[in-house]
Design an enzyme around this catalytic site. Structure first.
Site, PDB file in Angstrom:
ATOM      1  N   ASP A   1       0.876  -1.171   0.000  1.00  0.00           N
ATOM      2  CA  ASP A   1       0.000   0.000   0.000  1.00  0.00           C
ATOM      3  C   ASP A   1       0.912   1.219   0.000  1.00  0.00           C
ATOM      4  OD1 ASP A   1      -1.516   2.231   0.637  1.00  0.00           O
ATOM      5  OD2 ASP A   1      -2.864   1.130   1.952  1.00  0.00           O
TER       6      ASP A   1
ATOM      7  N   TRP B   1       5.019  -3.328   7.575  1.00  0.00           N
ATOM      8  CA  TRP B   1       3.902  -4.217   7.296  1.00  0.00           C
ATOM      9  C   TRP B   1       4.495  -5.477   6.668  1.00  0.00           C
ATOM     10  CZ3 TRP B   1      -1.101  -5.038   8.036  1.00  0.00           C
ATOM     11  CH2 TRP B   1      -1.840  -5.747   7.097  1.00  0.00           C
TER      12      TRP B   1
ATOM     13  N   ASP C   1       8.611   1.429   4.541  1.00  0.00           N
ATOM     14  CA  ASP C   1       8.437   2.760   3.952  1.00  0.00           C
ATOM     15  C   ASP C   1       9.777   3.482   3.954  1.00  0.00           C
ATOM     16  OD1 ASP C   1       5.774   2.328   3.561  1.00  0.00           O
ATOM     17  OD2 ASP C   1       5.100   3.476   5.301  1.00  0.00           O
TER      18      ASP C   1
ATOM     19  N   TRP D   1       4.447   4.146   8.097  1.00  0.00           N
ATOM     20  CA  TRP D   1       5.434   3.518   8.975  1.00  0.00           C
ATOM     21  C   TRP D   1       6.600   4.453   9.273  1.00  0.00           C
ATOM     22  CZ3 TRP D   1       3.181  -0.394  11.130  1.00  0.00           C
ATOM     23  CH2 TRP D   1       2.223  -1.111  10.413  1.00  0.00           C
TER      24      TRP D   1
ATOM     25  N   TYR E   1       6.726  10.478   4.507  1.00  0.00           N
ATOM     26  CA  TYR E   1       6.685   9.258   3.687  1.00  0.00           C
ATOM     27  C   TYR E   1       7.008   9.576   2.228  1.00  0.00           C
ATOM     28  CZ  TYR E   1       4.711   5.526   0.854  1.00  0.00           C
ATOM     29  OH  TYR E   1       4.542   4.550  -0.080  1.00  0.00           O
TER      30      TYR E   1
ATOM     31  N   THR F   1       7.661   2.959  -0.909  1.00  0.00           N
ATOM     32  CA  THR F   1       7.730   1.683  -0.176  1.00  0.00           C
ATOM     33  C   THR F   1       8.584   0.669  -0.938  1.00  0.00           C
ATOM     34  OG1 THR F   1       5.512   2.111   0.679  1.00  0.00           O
ATOM     35  CG2 THR F   1       6.307  -0.150   0.859  1.00  0.00           C
TER      36      THR F   1
HETATM   37  N1  ABN Z   1       2.674   2.510   4.182  1.00  0.00           N
HETATM   38  C1  ABN Z   1       2.381   3.429   3.164  1.00  0.00           C
HETATM   39  C2  ABN Z   1       1.548   4.576   3.613  1.00  0.00           C
HETATM   40  C3  ABN Z   1       2.155   5.768   3.937  1.00  0.00           C
HETATM   41  C4  ABN Z   1       1.382   6.833   4.369  1.00  0.00           C
HETATM   42  C5  ABN Z   1       0.016   6.682   4.498  1.00  0.00           C
HETATM   43  C6  ABN Z   1      -0.584   5.469   4.157  1.00  0.00           C
HETATM   44  C7  ABN Z   1       0.188   4.402   3.708  1.00  0.00           C
END
Ligand code: ABN
Length: 173
Positions: free
Chosen positions: A76, A101, A120, A152, A161, A164
């Site tokens: 995700d 995750w 992440d 994360w 972020y 990923t």
């Molecule tokens: N793990 C990815 C993510 C980052 C920020 C918000 C939602 C999902």
């Protein structure tokens, strides 16, 4: 009096000979076993080792820039492979989160299930390329321990972020 002395000496020697030495040896043995087990049992950061070990494999079909790639079955986020990094490495200037995750994805080449961690990469604004939300086995946000919609990077130095990575941690048996 001599008899008492002798009795006391004998019993003291007996205690010293049997109990203490055994206990000491037992303790040394336990320490040695515990020392050997510590690196395996402690939650030591092994991300860099996993990143280094996760070189392209023979029988690794698919396009790492596509959400359909098999390792992304529970991802995700934005694929680092589209953001100046790769499937397993964060783009320059970002740092992998240590809290992640975990998913289990089947490699169609060998039919085996692999444990994948989705770390992440943090420290730069959102990459916004190749957004993928496959989330196999994910559950709604009201079951937070089984939900992947989490930044994360909140557990990293920088909370920002970027993308990923998908790192093979082992074969699921
Ligand atoms: N793990 C990815 C993510 C980052 C920020 C918000 C939602 C999902």
């Amino acid at each position: 009096m001599k008899l008492l002395d002798r009795l006391f000496e004998r019993s003291t020697r007996h205690v010293a000979d049997t109990t203490s030495r055994r206990k000491l040896l037992g303790r040394i043995g336990s320490l040695m076993v515990a020392g050997a087990a510590l690196p395996v049992l402690l939650p030591i950061d092994r991300t860099s080792k996993a990143l280094a070990a996760d070189k392209p494999m023979a029988g690794d079909p698919g396009d790492p820039n596509s959400c359909d790639y098999w390792r992304y079955c529970s991802v995700d986020g934005f694929l680092c492979a589209c953001c100046g990094g790769s499937v397993t490495s964060c783009p320059p200037g970002t740092e992998a989160s240590q809290v992640t995750w975990i998913g289990t994805c089947r490699n169609p080449a060998d039919g085996k299930d692999y444990i994948i961690s989705y770390n992440d990469c943090c420290g730069k604004h959102s990459c916004a390329q190749c957004a993928c939300t496959r989330n196999d086995s994910e559950e709604p946000a009201y079951r937070p321990f089984n939900n992947n919609d989490v930044n994360w990077c909140l557990a990293a130095k920088s909370h920002i972020y970027h993308c990923t990575v998908s790192i093979i941690r082992g074969v699921a048996i």
